[in-house]
Enzyme design. Structure first.
Site, mmCIF file in Angstrom:
data_model
loop_
_atom_site.group_PDB
_atom_site.id
_atom_site.type_symbol
_atom_site.label_atom_id
_atom_site.label_comp_id
_atom_site.label_asym_id
_atom_site.label_seq_id
_atom_site.Cartn_x
_atom_site.Cartn_y
_atom_site.Cartn_z
ATOM 1 N N SER A 109 8.268 7.031 4.350
ATOM 2 C CA SER A 109 7.694 5.735 4.701
ATOM 3 C C SER A 109 8.783 4.824 5.226
ATOM 4 C CB SER A 109 7.045 5.112 3.462
ATOM 5 O OG SER A 109 6.779 3.743 3.663
ATOM 6 N N SER A 110 8.391 3.864 6.060
ATOM 7 C CA SER A 110 9.365 2.909 6.587
ATOM 8 C C SER A 110 9.910 1.983 5.510
ATOM 9 C CB SER A 110 8.728 2.066 7.695
ATOM 10 O OG SER A 110 7.606 1.353 7.195
ATOM 11 N N CYS A 111 9.268 1.948 4.331
ATOM 12 C CA CYS A 111 9.744 1.064 3.267
ATOM 13 C C CYS A 111 11.028 1.567 2.620
ATOM 14 C CB CYS A 111 8.671 0.854 2.211
ATOM 15 S SG CYS A 111 8.360 2.289 1.175
ATOM 16 N N TYR A 121 8.092 2.736 -4.960
ATOM 17 C CA TYR A 121 7.636 3.745 -4.005
ATOM 18 C C TYR A 121 8.783 4.131 -3.073
ATOM 19 C CZ TYR A 121 4.800 5.814 -0.242
ATOM 20 O OH TYR A 121 4.277 6.663 0.703
ATOM 21 N N LYS A 151 10.581 7.822 -2.377
ATOM 22 C CA LYS A 151 10.669 8.447 -1.061
ATOM 23 C C LYS A 151 12.124 8.705 -0.654
ATOM 24 C CE LYS A 151 6.391 9.059 -0.108
ATOM 25 N NZ LYS A 151 5.879 10.445 0.065
ATOM 26 N N HIS A 153 -3.951 -0.693 2.289
ATOM 27 C CA HIS A 153 -2.935 -1.323 3.112
ATOM 28 C C HIS A 153 -3.567 -2.449 3.944
ATOM 29 C CE1 HIS A 153 -0.738 2.531 2.339
ATOM 30 N NE2 HIS A 153 0.240 1.677 2.195
#
Length: 315
Positions: free
Chosen positions: A108-110, A137, A141, A180
């Site tokens: 994920s971009s997070c 999260y 990841k 989301h």
């Protein structure tokens, strides 16, 4: 990756997993291994090991994860960390142990710092503090990326890590508590239209900028990378263009046909100020997103209406 090979799509009923199944089937994949959560609990180490030993997949797309928006991440931090660590650890280790030829781990971009340079290059990983509302999260990841790198380094396991920007499309979660931002907006504006509500209030100031990638584009990127990419460095997947949350709300309202006022609530968290992916690496390989945001949102809204009609709900 040969399309005739035994391909396991972990999380095939989720947003990304279902798109991967559609993409692989369109491409001619003839031997997909699919298991629902009731058939195979990916947090159960013994069950995952037994599945890999019995089914012997040759390629794996690890799209299974516990996911959600800001509210869900902030409310259930232990579950977001624990469940994702368990899923990743079990699948990656069992895949290597069972002799899987290649694995694609979806992140994920997070994973990037809250104040990462924009657009965010792959090299920005671990260069600063994470966004507090979804750090649990993100840490899970990041651990998945590092596990793929460690198994590649120590065992020569061909595991790649793919980091998508914000995803949306058919199969998304429209639950207002756990979804989301984009699917939540589609539902809220649709319900506001039905109720003739004078206004809709969105979380935060409306100023954060976000990038959105249609899930079918994401699936095609994953298949493309399984065939054309093998490196320890994770790779970004996005469109390279963003817009503000308020602009997104205006687009959704127009798509849905809602003509009331759009209000902001600055008392609610904004999250990261901007999350735009640097997609130079995947562009250099020859892949680009094809679905425009306006078309993608319209398609997703049509899918949402079909689900409501199928369930006998007024649409």
């Amino acid at each position: 990756m040969e399309l005739s090979a035994r391909i396991f799509v972990a999380g095939h009923r989720g947003l990304v997993g279902s798109a991967l199944v559609r993409c692989l089937q369109r491409a001619g994949a003839s031997n997909l291994l699919l298991r629902s959560r009731t058939e195979l609990d990916l947090t159960d180490q013994g069950a995952v090991a037994a599945f890999f030993a019995a089914e012997k997949p040759e390629f794996v797309f690890l799209a299974a994860a516990k996911v959600g928006g800001i509210k869900a991440n902030d409310t259930y931090p232990a579950e977001f960390l624990r469940d994702n660590l368990a899923i990743q650890t079990n699948v990656i280790h069992s895949a290597w142990q069972a002799g899987v030829r290649k694995l694609c781990f979806l992140g994920s971009s997070c994973i990037y710092p809250k104040l990462a340079p924009q657009p965010m290059p792959e090299e920005a990983l671990l260069t600063g503090p994470l966004e507090p509302t979804n750090e649990w999260y993100a840490i899970a990841k990041i651990a998945g990326i590092k596990m793929c790198q460690a198994y590649r380094r120590q065992y020569g396991f061909d595991a790649i890590s793919v980091m998508p920007t914000n995803l949306y499309g058919p199969g998304d979660n429209f639950d207002l508590e756990n979804s989301h931002v984009l699917p939540a907006m589609i539902r809220r504006f649709h319900e506001a239209k039905l109720a003739a509500a004078p206004s809709v209030t969105i979380w935060g100031t409306g100023t954060p900028r976000r990038e959105f990638l249609h899930v079918d584009d994401m699936a095609e990127a994953c298949v493309f990378l399984m065939q054309h990419y093998s490196d320890a460095m994770h790779i970004n997947v996005g469109v390279g263009v963003d817009l503000t949350i308020l602009e997104l709300a205006e687009l959704v309202a127009k798509t849905v046909g809602y003509d009331g006022a759009i209000l902001t609530d600055p008392s609610k968290p904004d999250g990261t100020p901007r999350k735009l992916m640097d997609v130079a690496r995947i562009h250099a390989l020859g892949w680009r997103a094809r679905v425009g945001l306006a078309d993608g949102v319209a398609q997703t809204y049509r899918w949402y209406l079909e689900q409501l009609q199928g369930a006998g709900v007024r649409a």
